[in-house]
Design an enzyme around this catalytic site. Structure first.
Site, PDB file in Angstrom:
ATOM      1  N   GLU A 156       0.809  -1.213   0.000  1.00 23.06           N
ATOM      2  CA  GLU A 156       0.000   0.000   0.000  1.00 23.06           C
ATOM      3  C   GLU A 156       0.847   1.271   0.000  1.00 23.06           C
ATOM      4  O   GLU A 156       0.833   2.059   0.959  1.00 23.06           O
ATOM      5  CB  GLU A 156      -0.970  -0.014   1.185  1.00 23.06           C
ATOM      6  CG  GLU A 156      -2.010  -1.107   1.038  1.00 23.06           C
ATOM      7  CD  GLU A 156      -3.122  -1.051   2.071  1.00 23.06           C
ATOM      8  OE1 GLU A 156      -2.917  -0.468   3.130  1.00 23.06           O
ATOM      9  OE2 GLU A 156      -4.191  -1.610   1.793  1.00 23.06           O
ATOM     10  N   GLU A 314      -6.693  -7.982  -1.080  1.00 26.81           N
ATOM     11  CA  GLU A 314      -7.067  -8.110   0.337  1.00 26.81           C
ATOM     12  C   GLU A 314      -8.536  -7.773   0.505  1.00 26.81           C
ATOM     13  O   GLU A 314      -9.067  -6.889  -0.182  1.00 26.81           O
ATOM     14  CB  GLU A 314      -6.291  -7.110   1.202  1.00 26.81           C
ATOM     15  CG  GLU A 314      -4.830  -7.347   1.360  1.00 26.81           C
ATOM     16  CD  GLU A 314      -4.209  -6.285   2.294  1.00 26.81           C
ATOM     17  OE1 GLU A 314      -4.926  -5.701   3.117  1.00 26.81           O
ATOM     18  OE2 GLU A 314      -3.000  -6.047   2.161  1.00 26.81           O
TER      19      GLU A 314
HETATM   20  C1  GAL Z   1      -4.508  -3.154   4.614  1.00 27.90           C
HETATM   21  C2  GAL Z   1      -3.044  -3.522   4.769  1.00 27.90           C
HETATM   22  C3  GAL Z   1      -2.898  -4.828   5.526  1.00 27.90           C
HETATM   23  C4  GAL Z   1      -3.749  -4.832   6.752  1.00 27.90           C
HETATM   24  C5  GAL Z   1      -5.168  -4.573   6.347  1.00 27.90           C
HETATM   25  C6  GAL Z   1      -6.148  -4.591   7.489  1.00 27.90           C
HETATM   26  O1  GAL Z   1      -4.709  -1.812   4.340  1.00 27.90           O
HETATM   27  O2  GAL Z   1      -2.428  -3.653   3.525  1.00 27.90           O
HETATM   28  O3  GAL Z   1      -1.543  -5.006   5.844  1.00 27.90           O
HETATM   29  O4  GAL Z   1      -3.308  -3.863   7.629  1.00 27.90           O
HETATM   30  O5  GAL Z   1      -5.257  -3.309   5.772  1.00 27.90           O
HETATM   31  O6  GAL Z   1      -7.437  -4.213   7.077  1.00 27.90           O
END
Ligand code: GAL
Length: 673
Positions: A156, A314
């Site tokens: 990110e 994710e």
């Molecule tokens: C994302 C991040 C992850 C984790 C996740 C939790 O933004 O890339 O590492 O923190 O959020 O929602």
């Protein structure tokens, strides 16, 4: 359409997510159980090492990758592939303590302490060197591993550093762009308020307690930061690419993210991936509306590299931990939202994370495997069911969304709207406005690409350009050509006020000759207080409420379809249409909800020969085309719905649908035509 397969080695959709086994190296029982549970849930890929730098290099220059390669071997033997991250997202303490320049300087000019993650200086030579060393060692350790399918560059990418190194780079960037300080002074309009600079090195970055009045400075800083981040990302890409040629790479992006122009980063990537964390079941909108905003980002990501599926890198299997209120997804919604990603063009469904962290950050963030460690949880069972559903959809892999409608969304336009003081000073609701257009088109079952002014407009029949403050001469020329050759453009208030450096266009809005295309001249814009409203009235007497903005436009060659009912501009046009060449240009001079003018949207689509669907309330439909056509019907409500005129086989239950499709609450049907 020809299918574009992202990961030929993987038999099926990539289903998996972030896995951080370095937390459990002293618990082989847990590592073994994980593999068992992954397999049972049809998880075929994990993302490793996103934050593992300190597990690889706890002491400077002493490396160990054995734990990683052992885990990758074991996973591979069990049919599970690896996406491997470069670990720069979080830095070991020794690095920040010894080399202070790796730590960012914040927007008040203060050097940060060693803390958290993602906050490194992308201009620091030391950091770049240290990143290259760890990336090289890592790539060498996994070189040739049969389980490795993708590089995940850092995590990110985001944020700005205001240190001297970044400032010096910014000066060089400005010099390259403007050549002379006089040119910069002209484009930044610095004569006003005595802002003229004698030389580039007099320019500070826009510190929060510094210069924020010069629009050109604010927007150029963001452009510079975008390029600097891209340059850093390319530095990492080149490092691993040399050692593992042929392994593609991505970096995970975020929802409606404003720090960098993702289109610049996208040019350097093999595949687009992003992390979606919508605010499910909130108290201010329907689930359909939440899903439509999520759909907007899917469409944005898909459009960053057209002609290829994207990756949902994710998502949470249950709840996040960083929203203000972290709500669980209700039963069935995990399947719904995951298949929405697939419906809009993703060939992966991945999570953060696979097993919950025991302590420290993100301890209670949703995960596939909970602290109780079993397959008995509701969340695990829903992930497993989704995994089984994905297996039924293998034919969909590599198919594409073929949108004939697009919404224009340029990052710098957003930045310009954010920093323009006039109208509503703080939030002009650009994001809401974009979502509102996307939402309306989603209600009509129309797939939409989200494009910028650099795209090829000839792919589309209708282009919506909401709140396009920045109109460059190139954009104006492209719109003229698009409409004159038969395209339809639908634009709104604030169209074409400035050039790319935010200098106002002279001679009338919409600037750059677009007054001819729209057949109107916009003279003024009135901003309403939150409790105020106006209305528009169509020729048939029907009225619609107007909020926030009312432009006063004069007809040149356009025809008014609706006029204001109140205030001193009562009777002035609100919605206009103009014939230009073979096409049409619509203009919405005020803000109203698009759902309140649905018939007009249908008419616009019909005239442009774009088909739409009559869907029940809260049902979405998206179409992917490969060797067959796949229609995804998503019931974004908990009530039963009946969709008419659906024909084909529902791949998820093998039933033939002959006209009426029955959907239970949150159900998804994937109809192969
Ligand atoms: C994302 C991040 C992850 C984790 C996740 C939790 O933004 O890339 O590492 O923190 O959020 O929602």
């Amino acid at each position: 359409m020809e299918r574009k397969i992202l990961f030929p080695k993987v038999d099926g959709f990539v289903h998996g997510g972030d896995y951080n086994p370095d937390q459990w190296l002293d618990r082989p029982d847990i590592l073994a159980k994980d593999i068992e549970l992954f397999k049972e849930a049809h998880i075929n890929c994990v993302t490793l090492g996103v934050f593992s730098w300190a597990s690889y290099e706890l002491h400077e220059g002493q490396f160990t990758f054995k734990w990683l390669t052992d885990i990758m071997d074991n996973l591979y033997e069990n049919g599970i592939y690896t996406i491997l991250a470069t670990p720069t997202g979080a830095r070991p303490a020794w690095l920040d303590k010894k080399y202070e320049e790796c730590r960012r300087v914040d927007s008040f000019g203060r050097r940060e302490y060693h803390k958290e993650r993602h906050n490194y200086c992308m201009s620091s030579e030391v950091f770049r060197e240290k990143a290259a060393i760890i990336d090289t060692k890592l790539a060498e350790a996994v070189k040739g591993h049969p389980g490795l399918i993708l590089w995940h560059i850092s995590n990110e990418l985001g944020g700005y550093c205001y240190c001297d190194k970044c400032t010096n780079k910014f000066h060089k960037w400005l010099e390259k762009k403007y050549t002379t300080i006089d040119n910069l002074n002209h484009e930044w309009w610095t004569t006003f308020w005595a802002k003229k600079f004698e030389s580039f090195d007099q320019i500070d970055p826009p510190y929060e307690n510094g210069e924020v009045a010069i629009k050109g400075l604010l927007i150029d800083w963001k452009r510079f930061q975008t390029e600097n981040a891209t340059d850093f990302m390319v530095h990492e890409i080149n490092t691993v690419k040399k050692i593992t040629p042929g392994i593609p790479f991505t970096t995970n992006m975020m929802m409606y993210f404003g720090d960098y122009d993702y289109r610049v980063l996208a040019k350097e990537l093999d595949v687009i991936s992003w992390d979606g964390y919508p605010r499910f079941h909130n108290d201010y909108e329907s689930l359909f509306d939440t899903m439509a905003s999520e759909g907007f980002t899917h469409a944005t990501m898909r459009s960053l590299i057209k002609g290829k599926p994207f990756m949902l890198m994710e998502s949470t299997p249950s709840l996040p931990n960083w929203h203000l209120i972290n709500k669980l997804k209700k039963p069935g919604v995990h399947n719904l939202v995951s298949l929405q990603a697939v419906a809009t063009g993703s060939d992966t469904v991945q999570y953060f994370q696979l097993r919950k962290s025991r302590g420290s950050a993100e301890q209670f963030h949703g995960a596939v495997i909970d602290h109780n460690g079993t397959n008995e949880t509701r969340v695990y069972k829903e992930v497993k069911q989704l995994g089984a559903n994905l297996l039924e959809l293998k034919d969909v892999i590599g198919s594409l969304v073929d949108a004939k409608v697009a919404i224009l969304y340029d990052w710098d336009n957003r930045w310009a709207l954010d920093t323009t003081e006039a109208f509503v000073k703080l939030d002009k609701k650009y994001e809401e406005t974009l979502y509102d257009f996307y939402n309306e088109l989603t209600k009509l079952g129309v797939d939409v690409d989200i494009i910028s002014r650099d795209y090829d407009f000839s792919d589309y029949k209708v282009i919506y350009t909401p709140m396009t403050l920045i109109v460059t001469s190139e954009l104006a020329e492209k719109l003229k050509k698009f409409v004159s050759e038969g395209g339809t453009v639908v634009s709104t208030y604030m169209m074409g006020y400035t050039n790319e450096n935010q200098l106002a266009h002279l001679g009338g809005f919409p600037g750059e000759g677009l007054t001819e295309v729209f057949g109107i001249l916009n003279e003024e814009i009135d901003t309403l207080w939150p409790t105020q409203s106006n209305h528009l009235v169509f020729e048939d007497g029907s009225t619609v409420e107007i909020k926030d903005y009312c432009e006063i436009v004069h007809l040149k060659t356009a025809k008014a379809l609706a006029t204001y009912t109140e205030d001193f501009y009562k009777g002035c046009p609100v919605i206009t249409v103009n014939n230009y060449g073979k096409g049409k240009a619509y203009y919405f001079a005020a803000r109203f909800k698009n759902r309140d003018v649905e018939d007009l949207h249908k008419q616009i689509l019909e005239e442009a020969e774009v088909s739409y669907k009559n869907l029940p309330l809260d049902v979405e439909c998206h179409t992917r085309v490969g060797e067959s056509t796949f229609e995804f019907y998503l019931n974004d409500s908990n009530e039963e719905k009946v969709v008419e005129e659906v024909y084909g086989t529902n791949l998820l239950n093998k039933q033939t649908v002959n006209g009426k499709l029955l959907l239970s609450g949150y159900e998804v049907a994937v109809i192969k035509k």
